[in-house]
Write an enzyme that holds these catalytic residues in place. Structure first.
Site, PDB file in Angstrom:
ATOM      1  N   GLU A  91      -3.313  -5.033  15.650  1.00 12.41           N
ATOM      2  CA  GLU A  91      -2.808  -3.798  15.035  1.00 12.41           C
ATOM      3  C   GLU A  91      -3.906  -2.725  15.030  1.00 12.41           C
ATOM      4  O   GLU A  91      -3.623  -1.530  14.992  1.00 12.41           O
ATOM      5  CB  GLU A  91      -2.297  -4.048  13.613  1.00 12.41           C
ATOM      6  CG  GLU A  91      -1.423  -2.926  13.076  1.00 12.41           C
ATOM      7  CD  GLU A  91      -0.626  -3.324  11.832  1.00 12.41           C
ATOM      8  OE1 GLU A  91      -1.202  -3.266  10.715  1.00 12.41           O
ATOM      9  OE2 GLU A  91       0.544  -3.690  11.973  1.00 12.41           O
ATOM     10  N   LYS A 104      10.883   0.573  12.996  1.00 10.26           N
ATOM     11  CA  LYS A 104      11.431   0.830  11.652  1.00 10.26           C
ATOM     12  C   LYS A 104      12.447   1.961  11.724  1.00 10.26           C
ATOM     13  O   LYS A 104      13.513   1.913  11.117  1.00 10.26           O
ATOM     14  CB  LYS A 104      10.307   1.225  10.687  1.00 10.26           C
ATOM     15  CG  LYS A 104       9.261   0.161  10.420  1.00 10.26           C
ATOM     16  CD  LYS A 104       8.186   0.724   9.476  1.00 10.26           C
ATOM     17  CE  LYS A 104       7.026  -0.233   9.300  1.00 10.26           C
ATOM     18  NZ  LYS A 104       5.938   0.366   8.470  1.00 10.26           N
ATOM     19  N   GLU A 134      10.935  -4.392   3.781  1.00  8.01           N
ATOM     20  CA  GLU A 134      11.025  -5.840   3.534  1.00  8.01           C
ATOM     21  C   GLU A 134      10.577  -6.144   2.095  1.00  8.01           C
ATOM     22  O   GLU A 134      11.226  -6.903   1.360  1.00  8.01           O
ATOM     23  CB  GLU A 134      10.130  -6.602   4.512  1.00  8.01           C
ATOM     24  CG  GLU A 134      10.551  -6.536   5.968  1.00  8.01           C
ATOM     25  CD  GLU A 134       9.859  -5.417   6.722  1.00  8.01           C
ATOM     26  OE1 GLU A 134       9.414  -4.449   6.079  1.00  8.01           O
ATOM     27  OE2 GLU A 134       9.757  -5.512   7.963  1.00  8.01           O
ATOM     28  N   GLY A 167      -4.306  -1.317   5.587  1.00  8.43           N
ATOM     29  CA  GLY A 167      -3.626  -2.514   5.080  1.00  8.43           C
ATOM     30  C   GLY A 167      -4.263  -3.799   5.571  1.00  8.43           C
ATOM     31  O   GLY A 167      -4.526  -4.720   4.799  1.00  8.43           O
ATOM     32  N   ARG A 168      -4.633  -3.835   6.879  1.00 13.45           N
ATOM     33  CA  ARG A 168      -5.213  -5.061   7.437  1.00 13.45           C
ATOM     34  C   ARG A 168      -6.683  -5.244   7.055  1.00 13.45           C
ATOM     35  O   ARG A 168      -7.322  -6.197   7.478  1.00 13.45           O
ATOM     36  CB  ARG A 168      -5.038  -5.058   8.952  1.00 13.45           C
ATOM     37  CG  ARG A 168      -5.508  -3.797   9.635  1.00 13.45           C
ATOM     38  CD  ARG A 168      -4.986  -3.716  11.056  1.00 13.45           C
ATOM     39  NE  ARG A 168      -5.311  -2.439  11.713  1.00 13.45           N
ATOM     40  CZ  ARG A 168      -4.571  -1.340  11.604  1.00 13.45           C
ATOM     41  NH1 ARG A 168      -3.449  -1.365  10.870  1.00 13.45           N
ATOM     42  NH2 ARG A 168      -4.930  -0.204  12.199  1.00 13.45           N
ATOM     43  N   LYS A 206       0.832  -1.203   0.000  1.00 16.99           N
ATOM     44  CA  LYS A 206       0.000   0.000   0.000  1.00 16.99           C
ATOM     45  C   LYS A 206       0.872   1.260   0.000  1.00 16.99           C
ATOM     46  O   LYS A 206       0.688   2.162  -0.795  1.00 16.99           O
ATOM     47  CB  LYS A 206      -0.926  -0.025   1.223  1.00 16.99           C
ATOM     48  CG  LYS A 206      -1.838   1.157   1.327  1.00 16.99           C
ATOM     49  CD  LYS A 206      -2.669   1.130   2.610  1.00 16.99           C
ATOM     50  CE  LYS A 206      -3.286   2.506   2.803  1.00 16.99           C
ATOM     51  NZ  LYS A 206      -3.907   2.665   4.117  1.00 16.99           N
ATOM     52  N   HIS A 252      -2.573 -30.521  20.703  1.00 10.88           N
ATOM     53  CA  HIS A 252      -1.303 -31.272  20.852  1.00 10.88           C
ATOM     54  C   HIS A 252      -0.116 -30.309  20.937  1.00 10.88           C
ATOM     55  O   HIS A 252       1.019 -30.710  20.698  1.00 10.88           O
ATOM     56  CB  HIS A 252      -1.135 -32.230  19.668  1.00 10.88           C
ATOM     57  CG  HIS A 252      -2.214 -33.248  19.592  1.00 10.88           C
ATOM     58  ND1 HIS A 252      -2.178 -34.449  20.264  1.00 10.88           N
ATOM     59  CD2 HIS A 252      -3.418 -33.207  18.967  1.00 10.88           C
ATOM     60  CE1 HIS A 252      -3.296 -35.127  20.038  1.00 10.88           C
ATOM     61  NE2 HIS A 252      -4.063 -34.399  19.253  1.00 10.88           N
TER      62      HIS A 252
HETATM   63  O1  F6P Z   1       2.632  -3.432  10.064  1.00 14.28           O
HETATM   64  C1  F6P Z   1       2.602  -2.140   9.595  1.00 14.28           C
HETATM   65  C2  F6P Z   1       2.023  -2.117   8.207  1.00 14.28           C
HETATM   66  O2  F6P Z   1       1.919  -0.795   7.783  1.00 14.28           O
HETATM   67  C3  F6P Z   1       0.672  -2.823   8.113  1.00 14.28           C
HETATM   68  O3  F6P Z   1      -0.389  -2.025   8.556  1.00 14.28           O
HETATM   69  C4  F6P Z   1       0.642  -3.149   6.646  1.00 14.28           C
HETATM   70  O4  F6P Z   1      -0.332  -4.122   6.328  1.00 14.28           O
HETATM   71  C5  F6P Z   1       2.068  -3.647   6.435  1.00 14.28           C
HETATM   72  O5  F6P Z   1       2.861  -2.831   7.297  1.00 14.28           O
HETATM   73  C6  F6P Z   1       2.557  -3.575   5.010  1.00 14.28           C
HETATM   74  O6  F6P Z   1       2.443  -2.244   4.563  1.00 14.28           O
HETATM   75  P1  F6P Z   1       2.469  -1.966   2.971  1.00 14.28           P
HETATM   76  O7  F6P Z   1       1.256  -2.662   2.388  1.00 14.28           O
HETATM   77  O8  F6P Z   1       2.403  -0.484   2.868  1.00 14.28           O
HETATM   78  O9  F6P Z   1       3.746  -2.545   2.415  1.00 14.28           O
END
Ligand code: F6P
Length: 506
Positions: free
Chosen positions: A340, A478, A200, A254-255, A194, A371
């Site tokens: 979150e 971060k 990452e 995002g979530r 987003k 288990h």
């Molecule tokens: O964990 C923080 C966050 O911003 C989440 O809310 C989001 O889903 C994730 O990192 C990935 O963010 P992006 O879709 O901007 O890469």
């Protein structure tokens, strides 16, 4: 800690009920405490809950701003106050809407559907002219968990001609192994982010591009990339072809974004019909949430009973146990959605709260959990609240429905406990649980279930007075990761532990 402005009768009732066992309270209730809608039955009976408590909880909801807040969310008001944004994930599954944002949402939905059909028909060709038959989603958090949940839930519907993968964490060896196992000339990578800045995801994407340039085409690697992001210019700058760019919006967290092009890999793998059924299920739950009286409203009831367990009975661990393989990834998804969203201690007025909000949440497939960690739940002193999700299998008898029967056995055992022949063999019982029974596990049902929990989270955020839609807590880590990269062990302010640990890397 109880919610200060709520009725003191709830605190008094909690004090009384804490002295009694669930099974005794159950005797007092005339029958079960359940609610059913849209093929979902929720049994609240194995909680320390009386009709009187439930009525008081519902009164709090009625007296709160909840009704107004629900309308405000669906009408596009900027209810995400700290970021001055609307919250419109519900628009992504709507069939119609008067909102101005709807046309952009529909166009994006149509573009994703056409792209999905093109890939599935073998008409999306790579740089060497071969058809794309492998899709890799590069994303993390909400840009990974939703798509992954869908792909795993309905893996049986993915045609044998397609293979799908998700790349989320950063592990060079893991990524290299995945890439080495693929024919890159027939692989499409979806850079799903987003913000389009998550390091990452950017790290994995750059590794992939290097491989594509080396092994497929230096000049035409972009034929193997699609992008999902808010910022179209950033995707263009990155080199993603316009026809491979899929927009999402700041009014979708995002979530809460699996319904958008964030779910593109699932839309391709499962087909538009299945993905649209998933959306339709969520839309049904949206309608229920907006229309049903609170006393029959599944998200409201689920929210209230959990608040009763957290804020009045002191359960600070919430364990989620699905007893259907399609929901294996649901606990991971739910962790981000809930923790979150509601893992906060400051209200919308910027004041620190005196009471708990979202508890720690964990879980896994119920039979596996039995288990793994259920021993602790049965015999430790921790006070857990559990939610079971079961799907009866009509093709077998109850006796042969191992998953369903085990689910019921666990919730009953957690309530009754045993007076073992010795202390070592005693299970205290009296652990509260709620059981959700789904009439079937279909794409529509999964849509209903995820929307149910989205709205449960929203209800709780309103009743706790917090903002479910920002996530400032994730920024500090971060920021420090970046400063460690820049200054490393030279930073005079660095603590001795971190400094020593950095030195171990040299
Ligand atoms: O964990 C923080 C966050 O911003 C989440 O809310 C989001 O889903 C994730 O990192 C990935 O963010 P992006 O879709 O901007 O890469």
């Amino acid at each position: 800690m109880t919610i200060p402005h709520w009725s003191s009768s709830l605190s008094k009732l909690a004090a009384e009920l804490t002295q009694r066992r669930i099974s005794d309270v159950m005797q007092e209730n005339a029958g079960t405490i359940t609610q059913q809608a849209l093929g979902i039955t929720i049994d609240f009976t194995k909680n320390k809950l009386t009709q009187n408590v439930l009525e008081l909880l519902l009164e709090q909801a009625q007296q709160s701003t909840l009704k107004h807040s629900i309308a405000a969310m669906f009408s596009g008001e900027k209810i995400n106050q700290t970021e001055q944004r609307a919250v419109l994930h519900t628009l992504l599954r709507a069939q119609q809407s008067p909102l101005a944002e709807f046309s952009a949402v529909q166009s994006a939905r149509e573009k994703a559907a056409q792209f999905s059909d093109k890939v599935r028909a073998g008409k999306l060709l790579g740089a060497t002219g071969k058809p794309i038959n492998t899709i890799v989603n590069i994303g993390i958090g909400g840009s990974d968990l939703g798509p992954k949940l869908l792909l795993e839930a309905f893996a049986a519907e993915i045609p044998s001609t397609l293979s799908v993968h998700c790349l989320s964490d950063v592990d060079y060896a893991h990524a290299q192994a995945l890439l080495a196992s693929l024919d890159l000339s027939q692989t499409l990578f979806i850079l799903c982010s987003k913000s389009f800045t998550t390091w990452e995801t950017q790290t994995n994407a750059k590794l992939v591009i290097e491989q594509l340039k080396q092994k497929v085409s230096e000049a035409q690697w972009a034929k193997h990339f699609a992008g999902v992001a808010v910022d179209q210019a950033a995707m263009t700058q990155f080199g993603i072809l316009p026809e491979h760019q899929f927009c999402i919006w700041d009014f979708v967290g995002g979530r809460y974004s699996v319904w958008s092009a964030v779910g593109l890999i699932a839309r391709i793998a499962l087909g538009n019909a299945t993905f649209e059924r998933f959306l339709a299920g969520a839309a049904e739950m949206d309608e229920h949430f907006q229309q049903a009286d609170f006393a029959e409203n599944l998200p409201v009831l689920l929210a209230l009973v959990q608040i009763w367990n957290i804020n009045y009975l002191g359960h600070d661990v919430f364990i989620t146990l699905p007893y259907h393989h399609s929901l294996a990834r649901f606990p991971d998804y739910q962790q981000q959605l809930e923790m979150e969203s509601n893992g906060k201690a400051v209200n919308q007025a910027g004041e620190f709260l005196s009471f708990a909000t979202c508890p720690y949440i964990f879980g896994q497939l119920g039979l596996n959990a039995q288990h793994a960690f259920m021993q602790l739940v049965h015999q430790s002193q921790h006070k857990s609240y559990l939610e079971f999700i079961a799907v009866p299998d009509p093709s077998v008898s109850f006796a042969d429905d191992v998953a369903y029967r085990s689910c019921l056995a666990q919730s009953r055992a957690l309530m009754t406990g045993t007076d073992g022949v010795s202390n070592e063999k005693t299970c205290p019982g009296d652990r509260p649980s709620t059981t959700l029974v789904l009439e079937a596990m279909t794409p529509q049902m999964l849509g209903k279930l995820l929307a149910l929990y989205e709205h449960k989270v929203f209800v709780q955020s309103v009743l706790w007075g917090i903002n479910a839609f920002d996530q400032f807590g994730v920024e500090l880590g971060k920021k420090i990761a970046t400063s460690l990269t820049e200054s490393g062990a030279d930073d005079a302010d660095l603590d001795v532990s971190t400094r020593a640990l950095i030195d171990m890397h040299q």
